[in-house]
Enzyme design. Structure first.
Site, short mmCIF file in Angstrom:
data_model
loop_
_atom_site.label_atom_id
_atom_site.label_comp_id
_atom_site.label_asym_id
_atom_site.label_seq_id
_atom_site.Cartn_x
_atom_site.Cartn_y
_atom_site.Cartn_z
N GLY A 1 2.75 -1.21 4.23
CA GLY A 1 2.78 0.22 3.89
C GLY A 1 4.20 0.68 3.65
O GLY A 1 4.76 0.52 2.56
N GLY A 2 4.83 1.24 4.68
CA GLY A 2 6.16 1.85 4.56
C GLY A 2 7.18 0.99 3.81
O GLY A 2 7.88 1.48 2.92
N ASN B 1 0.88 -1.18 0.00
CA ASN B 1 0.00 0.00 0.00
C ASN B 1 0.91 1.23 0.00
O ASN B 1 1.48 1.58 1.03
CB ASN B 1 -0.90 -0.02 1.24
CG ASN B 1 -1.72 1.26 1.37
OD1 ASN B 1 -1.88 2.00 0.39
ND2 ASN B 1 -2.24 1.52 2.56
N TRP B 2 1.06 1.81 -1.17
CA TRP B 2 1.98 2.95 -1.31
C TRP B 2 1.42 4.23 -0.68
O TRP B 2 2.12 5.22 -0.57
CB TRP B 2 2.29 3.20 -2.78
CG TRP B 2 3.09 2.13 -3.46
CD1 TRP B 2 3.65 1.02 -2.88
CD2 TRP B 2 3.44 2.08 -4.85
NE1 TRP B 2 4.31 0.28 -3.84
CE2 TRP B 2 4.20 0.90 -5.05
CE3 TRP B 2 3.17 2.89 -5.97
CZ2 TRP B 2 4.70 0.54 -6.30
CZ3 TRP B 2 3.67 2.52 -7.21
CH2 TRP B 2 4.43 1.36 -7.37
N LYS B 3 0.14 4.21 -0.34
CA LYS B 3 -0.52 5.41 0.20
C LYS B 3 -0.33 6.58 -0.78
O LYS B 3 -0.39 6.38 -1.97
CB LYS B 3 -0.01 5.72 1.60
CG LYS B 3 0.02 4.48 2.50
CD LYS B 3 0.25 4.80 3.93
CE LYS B 3 0.43 3.49 4.69
NZ LYS B 3 0.23 3.61 6.11
N GLY C 1 2.31 2.13 10.58
CA GLY C 1 3.23 3.25 10.41
C GLY C 1 3.91 3.69 11.69
O GLY C 1 4.50 4.76 11.75
N HIS D 1 -9.41 1.09 4.70
CA HIS D 1 -8.12 1.25 5.38
C HIS D 1 -8.31 2.15 6.60
O HIS D 1 -9.11 3.08 6.56
CB HIS D 1 -7.08 1.84 4.42
CG HIS D 1 -5.69 1.79 4.98
ND1 HIS D 1 -5.21 2.76 5.84
CD2 HIS D 1 -4.69 0.89 4.83
CE1 HIS D 1 -3.97 2.44 6.19
NE2 HIS D 1 -3.63 1.31 5.59
N SER E 1 3.41 -2.31 10.26
CA SER E 1 4.87 -2.29 10.41
C SER E 1 5.52 -3.64 10.07
O SER E 1 6.45 -4.08 10.75
CB SER E 1 5.25 -1.83 11.82
OG SER E 1 4.77 -0.51 12.05
N GLU F 1 -6.66 4.53 7.68
CA GLU F 1 -6.45 5.96 7.42
C GLU F 1 -7.70 6.59 6.80
O GLU F 1 -7.90 7.80 6.89
CB GLU F 1 -5.21 6.15 6.54
CG GLU F 1 -3.94 5.97 7.35
CD GLU F 1 -2.75 5.45 6.58
OE1 GLU F 1 -2.73 5.57 5.35
OE2 GLU F 1 -1.83 4.90 7.23
N GLU G 1 -5.43 -5.13 10.54
CA GLU G 1 -4.42 -4.11 10.74
C GLU G 1 -4.70 -3.35 12.05
O GLU G 1 -5.51 -2.41 12.05
CB GLU G 1 -4.43 -3.11 9.58
CG GLU G 1 -4.19 -3.73 8.23
CD GLU G 1 -3.57 -2.74 7.26
OE1 GLU G 1 -2.43 -2.97 6.87
OE2 GLU G 1 -4.21 -1.73 6.93
C1 PEP Z 1 -0.72 0.02 5.81
O1 PEP Z 1 -0.65 1.11 5.29
O2 PEP Z 1 -1.68 -0.72 5.56
C2 PEP Z 1 0.34 -0.39 6.74
C3 PEP Z 1 0.22 -1.54 7.34
O3 PEP Z 1 1.38 0.49 6.91
P1 PEP Z 1 2.81 0.14 7.59
O4 PEP Z 1 3.29 -1.16 7.00
O5 PEP Z 1 3.69 1.29 7.25
O6 PEP Z 1 2.56 0.01 9.06
#
Ligand code: PEP
Length: 260
Positions: A237-238, A11-13, A176, A98, A216, A100, A170
């Site tokens: 994500g990251g 997930n590049w956001k 994040g 998500h 994470s 966010e 999640e």
């Molecule tokens: C996400 O954006 O779904 C996520 C899990 O982010 P991260 O891996 O950065 O925690």
């Protein structure tokens, strides 16, 4: 015994900054994955870059995911993207609900449910995100929150429709933050989700549905998480923004698949 294929999605956001960078990232992932088929892989790119990324992924086994969509087919919804637009841009998947969006934009289970039905109708594979906040976990409400999200987000689906849905557990406090759920914490919630699916959709569907973990995930914690019996992949994500890290997570998934 049914073996669910490990599914790693990025997930590049709202990253990277340009379509050239998005294409380069997709190309690096594509080259790293090659034609390997032990692990299912998808990239969730910003809507504006989907077509460009789709070209970079052409003829590869990697799926492409929108990060959100509207439930309506078309109409007066300024700034929104429909399921058919995602398909036209080369998408195979769409990330829905998500945290966010739930917590930053006030998206509700009812809206996620409408989007989910519209995505399924259009032929997209939805990845539906659920998870509790830190406050909810600390007040022992993880299971009731997750159960409520499942009831609301998946309302009205048949077992056949549910078989096409991927869930992503999640925990909001792990997204994040660099703070990952321990494999034990994650496995407990994944097992609870599967029991809930069995009660609602039947044992067969509960065994088919993939449940990703997100929060994470990094190359150095992926193998342990993915080794848990009810964790079938990761939403990343990251670490999906750096090809070598994302490929490291895919490699962890491959190792786990071979051992399963
Ligand atoms: C996400 O954006 O779904 C996520 C899990 O982010 P991260 O891996 O950065 O925690």
């Amino acid at each position: 015994m049914l073996t669910r294929k490990i599914f790693i999605a990025g997930n590049w956001k709202m990253n990277p900054g340009t379509s050239e960078q998005a294409k380069a990232l997709a190309k690096a992932v594509r080259e790293g994955v090659g034609s390997a088929s032990e692990v299912e892989v998808a990239l969730g790119a910003p809507a504006i870059f989907l077509s460009a990324v789709s070209e970079s992924l052409n003829d590869s086994p990697i799926g492409l995911a929108g990060q959100n969509m509207h439930w309506a087919k078309d109409g007066a919804y300024t700034g929104e993207t429909s399921a058919s637009m995602l398909l036209d841009s080369g998408c195979t998947h769409v990330i829905l609900g998500h945290s966010e969006r739930r917590h930053g934009m006030g998206e509700t289970d009812e809206q996620v449910n409408r989007k989910l039905k519209s995505a399924l109708e259009a032929g997209l594979y939805p990845i539906v995100c659920i998870g509790e906040t830190l406050e909810e976990r600390e007040s022992d409400r993880t299971e009731s929150v997750v159960a409520g999200q499942l009831t609301g987000s998946l309302a009205g689906l048949s077992p056949e429709e549910m078989n096409k849905v991927v869930l992503a557990y999640e925990p909001v406090w792990a997204i994040g933050t660099g703070r990952t759920a321990t494999p034990g914490q994650a496995q407990d919630v994944h097992a609870f989700i599967r029991r809930t699916l069995a009660a609602r959709f039947g044992e067969k569907t509960a065994l088919i549905v993939k449940i990703q973990y997100g929060g994470s995930v990094k190359p150095d914690n992926a193998e342990e998480l993915l080794g848990c019996p009810d964790i079938d992949g990761a939403l990343v994500g990251g670490a999906s923004l750096k090809a070598s890290d994302f490929l490291g997570i895919i490699e962890a998934g491959r190792k786990v698949s071979v051992a399963r």
